[in-house]
Write a protein that holds these residues in place. Structure first.
Motif, short mmCIF file in Angstrom:
data_model
loop_
_atom_site.label_atom_id
_atom_site.label_comp_id
_atom_site.label_asym_id
_atom_site.label_seq_id
_atom_site.Cartn_x
_atom_site.Cartn_y
_atom_site.Cartn_z
N ILE A 59 72.23 -24.05 -0.95
CA ILE A 59 72.04 -25.49 -0.86
C ILE A 59 72.86 -26.00 0.31
O ILE A 59 74.08 -25.82 0.35
CB ILE A 59 72.46 -26.20 -2.16
CG1 ILE A 59 71.55 -25.74 -3.29
CG2 ILE A 59 72.42 -27.71 -1.98
CD1 ILE A 59 71.96 -26.23 -4.65
N ARG A 60 72.20 -26.61 1.28
CA ARG A 60 72.87 -27.16 2.46
C ARG A 60 72.73 -28.67 2.39
O ARG A 60 71.64 -29.19 2.50
CB ARG A 60 72.24 -26.64 3.75
CG ARG A 60 72.27 -25.14 3.93
CD ARG A 60 73.64 -24.61 4.16
NE ARG A 60 74.24 -25.31 5.29
CZ ARG A 60 75.26 -24.86 5.96
NH1 ARG A 60 75.82 -23.73 5.63
NH2 ARG A 60 75.75 -25.55 6.95
N ASN A 61 73.82 -29.38 2.19
CA ASN A 61 73.73 -30.83 2.07
C ASN A 61 74.52 -31.57 3.14
O ASN A 61 74.75 -32.77 3.02
CB ASN A 61 74.16 -31.29 0.67
CG ASN A 61 75.59 -30.91 0.35
OD1 ASN A 61 76.28 -30.32 1.18
ND2 ASN A 61 76.04 -31.25 -0.83
N GLN A 62 74.94 -30.88 4.17
CA GLN A 62 75.60 -31.54 5.27
C GLN A 62 75.35 -30.77 6.56
O GLN A 62 75.07 -29.58 6.53
CB GLN A 62 77.09 -31.68 5.03
CG GLN A 62 77.84 -30.36 4.96
CD GLN A 62 79.30 -30.55 4.59
OE1 GLN A 62 79.68 -31.58 4.11
NE2 GLN A 62 80.11 -29.54 4.84
#
Length: 65
Positions: A59-62
């Motif tokens: 999960i890449r949230n930035q």
């Protein structure tokens, strides 16, 4: 990845599918046309990843610059 000329918006963790999504998905302000992508190569990569069980589920949230 599908066949040339088709695009399926399905949930996938296959790296080739995710790569194509980055190139052509709705989040790309300037998605590439199929003619600018090696669709056959992506299909080969997809099949290879599927055979080996390779997945990408991070999960890449930035964004890091």
């Amino acid at each position: 990845t599908g066949t040339p000329g088709t695009w399926s918006e399905a949930v996938s963790s296959n790296p080739a599918d995710l790569f194509r999504h980055v190139l052509q998905g709705n989040a790309n302000a300037r998605p590439l046309a199929d003619a600018r992508i090696d669709i056959d190569g992506l299909q080969d990569w997809h099949d290879f990843c599927a055979t080996k069980g390779f997945e990408f589920n991070m999960i890449r949230n930035q964004i890091q610059i």
